[in-house]
Design a protein around this motif. Structure first.
Motif, PDB file in Angstrom:
ATOM      1  N   ASN A 119      -1.054   4.953 -13.457  1.00 36.94           N
ATOM      2  CA  ASN A 119      -1.504   4.300 -12.235  1.00 36.94           C
ATOM      3  C   ASN A 119      -2.303   3.044 -12.575  1.00 36.94           C
ATOM      4  OD1 ASN A 119      -2.486   3.645  -9.749  1.00 36.94           O
ATOM      5  ND2 ASN A 119      -3.089   5.713  -9.216  1.00 36.94           N
ATOM      6  N   MET A 120      -1.873   1.895 -12.071  1.00 34.59           N
ATOM      7  CA  MET A 120      -2.549   0.637 -12.372  1.00 34.59           C
ATOM      8  C   MET A 120      -3.296   0.087 -11.156  1.00 34.59           C
ATOM      9  SD  MET A 120      -1.924   0.331 -15.518  1.00 34.59           S
ATOM     10  CE  MET A 120      -2.467  -1.307 -15.864  1.00 34.59           C
ATOM     11  N   VAL A 121      -3.653   0.944 -10.202  1.00 33.85           N
ATOM     12  CA  VAL A 121      -4.365   0.514  -9.008  1.00 33.85           C
ATOM     13  C   VAL A 121      -5.849   0.374  -9.341  1.00 33.85           C
ATOM     14  CG1 VAL A 121      -4.918   1.111  -6.628  1.00 33.85           C
ATOM     15  CG2 VAL A 121      -2.688   1.714  -7.561  1.00 33.85           C
ATOM     16  N   ASN A 122      -6.452  -0.725  -8.909  1.00 37.47           N
ATOM     17  CA  ASN A 122      -7.870  -0.968  -9.140  1.00 37.47           C
ATOM     18  C   ASN A 122      -8.653  -0.556  -7.895  1.00 37.47           C
ATOM     19  OD1 ASN A 122     -10.406  -1.832  -9.787  1.00 37.47           O
ATOM     20  ND2 ASN A 122      -9.821  -3.942 -10.234  1.00 37.47           N
ATOM     21  N   TYR A 123      -9.117   0.680  -7.884  1.00 33.08           N
ATOM     22  CA  TYR A 123      -9.836   1.205  -6.727  1.00 33.08           C
ATOM     23  C   TYR A 123     -11.169   0.503  -6.529  1.00 33.08           C
ATOM     24  CZ  TYR A 123      -6.475   4.881  -7.684  1.00 33.08           C
ATOM     25  OH  TYR A 123      -5.324   5.580  -7.953  1.00 33.08           O
ATOM     26  N   ALA A 124     -11.822   0.105  -7.618  1.00 30.49           N
ATOM     27  CA  ALA A 124     -13.129  -0.546  -7.533  1.00 30.49           C
ATOM     28  C   ALA A 124     -13.041  -1.889  -6.808  1.00 30.49           C
ATOM     29  CB  ALA A 124     -13.717  -0.731  -8.921  1.00 30.49           C
ATOM     30  N   ALA A 125     -11.894  -2.533  -6.873  1.00 31.16           N
ATOM     31  CA  ALA A 125     -11.725  -3.828  -6.220  1.00 31.16           C
ATOM     32  C   ALA A 125     -11.468  -3.694  -4.718  1.00 31.16           C
ATOM     33  CB  ALA A 125     -10.580  -4.598  -6.867  1.00 31.16           C
ATOM     34  N   MET A 126     -11.179  -2.485  -4.269  1.00 34.52           N
ATOM     35  CA  MET A 126     -10.885  -2.247  -2.851  1.00 34.52           C
ATOM     36  C   MET A 126     -12.175  -2.076  -2.062  1.00 34.52           C
ATOM     37  SD  MET A 126      -7.822   0.516  -2.893  1.00 34.52           S
ATOM     38  CE  MET A 126      -6.278   0.243  -3.694  1.00 34.52           C
ATOM     39  N   SER A 127     -12.145  -2.548  -0.818  1.00 33.08           N
ATOM     40  CA  SER A 127     -13.260  -2.265   0.083  1.00 33.08           C
ATOM     41  C   SER A 127     -13.180  -0.783   0.472  1.00 33.08           C
ATOM     42  CB  SER A 127     -13.165  -3.130   1.338  1.00 33.08           C
ATOM     43  OG  SER A 127     -12.065  -2.722   2.129  1.00 33.08           O
ATOM     44  N   ASP A 128     -14.218  -0.297   1.096  1.00 27.20           N
ATOM     45  CA  ASP A 128     -14.207   1.102   1.535  1.00 27.20           C
ATOM     46  C   ASP A 128     -13.016   1.378   2.459  1.00 27.20           C
ATOM     47  OD1 ASP A 128     -16.503   1.508   0.099  1.00 27.20           O
ATOM     48  OD2 ASP A 128     -17.834   1.533   1.843  1.00 27.20           O
ATOM     49  N   GLN A 129     -12.793   0.472   3.398  1.00 24.25           N
ATOM     50  CA  GLN A 129     -11.696   0.664   4.353  1.00 24.25           C
ATOM     51  C   GLN A 129     -10.339   0.587   3.664  1.00 24.25           C
ATOM     52  OE1 GLN A 129     -12.058   1.679   7.515  1.00 24.25           O
ATOM     53  NE2 GLN A 129      -9.858   1.941   7.480  1.00 24.25           N
ATOM     54  N   GLU A 130     -10.197  -0.325   2.721  1.00 20.41           N
ATOM     55  CA  GLU A 130      -8.941  -0.440   1.981  1.00 20.41           C
ATOM     56  C   GLU A 130      -8.664   0.825   1.169  1.00 20.41           C
ATOM     57  OE1 GLU A 130      -8.632  -5.233   1.109  1.00 20.41           O
ATOM     58  OE2 GLU A 130      -9.899  -3.979  -0.175  1.00 20.41           O
ATOM     59  N   LEU A 131      -9.696   1.344   0.513  1.00 24.37           N
ATOM     60  CA  LEU A 131      -9.522   2.554  -0.285  1.00 24.37           C
ATOM     61  C   LEU A 131      -9.167   3.734   0.601  1.00 24.37           C
ATOM     62  CD1 LEU A 131      -9.529   4.034  -2.958  1.00 24.37           C
ATOM     63  CD2 LEU A 131     -12.028   4.210  -2.789  1.00 24.37           C
ATOM     64  N   LYS A 132      -9.825   3.848   1.744  1.00 27.10           N
ATOM     65  CA  LYS A 132      -9.528   4.936   2.676  1.00 27.10           C
ATOM     66  C   LYS A 132      -8.085   4.822   3.183  1.00 27.10           C
ATOM     67  CE  LYS A 132     -11.209   7.137   6.874  1.00 27.10           C
ATOM     68  NZ  LYS A 132     -12.242   7.112   7.919  1.00 27.10           N
ATOM     69  N   SER A 133      -7.672   3.635   3.561  1.00 25.60           N
ATOM     70  CA  SER A 133      -6.300   3.430   4.035  1.00 25.60           C
ATOM     71  C   SER A 133      -5.288   3.741   2.939  1.00 25.60           C
ATOM     72  CB  SER A 133      -6.101   1.988   4.511  1.00 25.60           C
ATOM     73  OG  SER A 133      -6.883   1.743   5.641  1.00 25.60           O
ATOM     74  N   TYR A 134      -5.589   3.300   1.716  1.00 21.95           N
ATOM     75  CA  TYR A 134      -4.704   3.583   0.586  1.00 21.95           C
ATOM     76  C   TYR A 134      -4.585   5.086   0.385  1.00 21.95           C
ATOM     77  CZ  TYR A 134      -2.871   3.889  -4.127  1.00 21.95           C
ATOM     78  OH  TYR A 134      -2.100   4.219  -5.217  1.00 21.95           O
ATOM     79  N   LEU A 135      -5.718   5.762   0.418  1.00 20.09           N
ATOM     80  CA  LEU A 135      -5.726   7.209   0.208  1.00 20.09           C
ATOM     81  C   LEU A 135      -4.911   7.930   1.280  1.00 20.09           C
ATOM     82  CD1 LEU A 135      -6.765   9.635  -1.377  1.00 20.09           C
ATOM     83  CD2 LEU A 135      -8.829   9.550   0.011  1.00 20.09           C
ATOM     84  N   LEU A 136      -5.014   7.482   2.516  1.00 19.68           N
ATOM     85  CA  LEU A 136      -4.270   8.121   3.606  1.00 19.68           C
ATOM     86  C   LEU A 136      -2.761   7.922   3.471  1.00 19.68           C
ATOM     87  CD1 LEU A 136      -6.637   7.316   6.593  1.00 19.68           C
ATOM     88  CD2 LEU A 136      -6.247   9.553   5.524  1.00 19.68           C
ATOM     89  N   THR A 137      -2.357   6.836   2.837  1.00 16.71           N
ATOM     90  CA  THR A 137      -0.917   6.589   2.670  1.00 16.71           C
ATOM     91  C   THR A 137      -0.384   7.057   1.318  1.00 16.71           C
ATOM     92  OG1 THR A 137      -1.350   4.329   1.942  1.00 16.71           O
ATOM     93  CG2 THR A 137      -0.878   4.660   4.282  1.00 16.71           C
ATOM     94  N   HIS A 138      -1.285   7.408   0.405  1.00 23.42           N
ATOM     95  CA  HIS A 138      -0.901   7.902  -0.921  1.00 23.42           C
ATOM     96  C   HIS A 138      -1.629   9.217  -1.198  1.00 23.42           C
ATOM     97  CE1 HIS A 138      -0.139   3.565  -1.109  1.00 23.42           C
ATOM     98  NE2 HIS A 138       0.846   3.877  -1.938  1.00 23.42           N
ATOM     99  N   LYS A 139      -1.350  10.203  -0.390  1.00 23.71           N
ATOM    100  CA  LYS A 139      -2.083  11.468  -0.428  1.00 23.71           C
ATOM    101  C   LYS A 139      -1.930  12.234  -1.740  1.00 23.71           C
ATOM    102  CE  LYS A 139      -2.194  11.886   4.510  1.00 23.71           C
ATOM    103  NZ  LYS A 139      -1.929  12.634   5.694  1.00 23.71           N
ATOM    104  N   ASP A 140      -0.931  11.924  -2.517  1.00 23.73           N
ATOM    105  CA  ASP A 140      -0.741  12.605  -3.797  1.00 23.73           C
ATOM    106  C   ASP A 140      -1.475  11.921  -4.952  1.00 23.73           C
ATOM    107  OD1 ASP A 140       0.859  14.511  -2.600  1.00 23.73           O
ATOM    108  OD2 ASP A 140       2.710  13.417  -3.012  1.00 23.73           O
ATOM    109  N   ASP A 141      -2.115  10.806  -4.677  1.00 23.19           N
ATOM    110  CA  ASP A 141      -2.822  10.057  -5.717  1.00 23.19           C
ATOM    111  C   ASP A 141      -4.210  10.674  -5.918  1.00 23.19           C
ATOM    112  OD1 ASP A 141      -4.114   8.245  -7.357  1.00 23.19           O
ATOM    113  OD2 ASP A 141      -3.252   6.491  -6.376  1.00 23.19           O
ATOM    114  N   LYS A 142      -4.319  11.550  -6.884  1.00 22.98           N
ATOM    115  CA  LYS A 142      -5.582  12.249  -7.131  1.00 22.98           C
ATOM    116  C   LYS A 142      -6.663  11.296  -7.610  1.00 22.98           C
ATOM    117  CE  LYS A 142      -3.650  16.783  -7.967  1.00 22.98           C
ATOM    118  NZ  LYS A 142      -3.504  17.900  -8.892  1.00 22.98           N
ATOM    119  N   GLN A 143      -6.289  10.284  -8.368  1.00 22.61           N
ATOM    120  CA  GLN A 143      -7.281   9.318  -8.842  1.00 22.61           C
ATOM    121  C   GLN A 143      -7.915   8.575  -7.660  1.00 22.61           C
ATOM    122  OE1 GLN A 143      -4.930   7.064 -11.663  1.00 22.61           O
ATOM    123  NE2 GLN A 143      -5.944   8.115 -13.367  1.00 22.61           N
ATOM    124  N   ALA A 144      -7.114   8.253  -6.661  1.00 24.85           N
ATOM    125  CA  ALA A 144      -7.637   7.583  -5.473  1.00 24.85           C
ATOM    126  C   ALA A 144      -8.593   8.509  -4.731  1.00 24.85           C
ATOM    127  CB  ALA A 144      -6.500   7.156  -4.554  1.00 24.85           C
TER     128      ALA A 144
END
Length: 65
Positions: A2-27
């Motif tokens: 996984n090459m996603v940079n969670y630290a660079a995401m805003s809180d809302q972006e991370l939450k939205s990403y998590l809701l659309t990538h529910k299998d991403d445990k790192q997120a």
């Protein structure tokens, strides 16, 4: 890998990403770590008279069990 940079995401972006990538445990862990690291104020002050009501409700629940 996984090459996603969670630290660079805003809180809302991370939450939205998590809701659309529910299998991403790192997120999920990144989101939970971020939430746990924040200081949260108590919703009620210790000297608030509402504590008496809260304690009474809790005691009633305990007594009914």
């Amino acid at each position: 890998m996984n090459m996603v940079n969670y630290a660079a995401m805003s809180d809302q972006e991370l939450k939205s990403y998590l809701l659309t990538h529910k299998d991403d445990k790192q997120a999920f862990y990144a989101y939970m770590d971020r939430r746990k690291s924040r200081h949260r104020d108590a919703a009620i002050k210790l000297n608030d008279p509402a504590w008496e009501e809260i304690i009474a409700v809790i005691q009633k629940q305990l007594d009914s069990n």
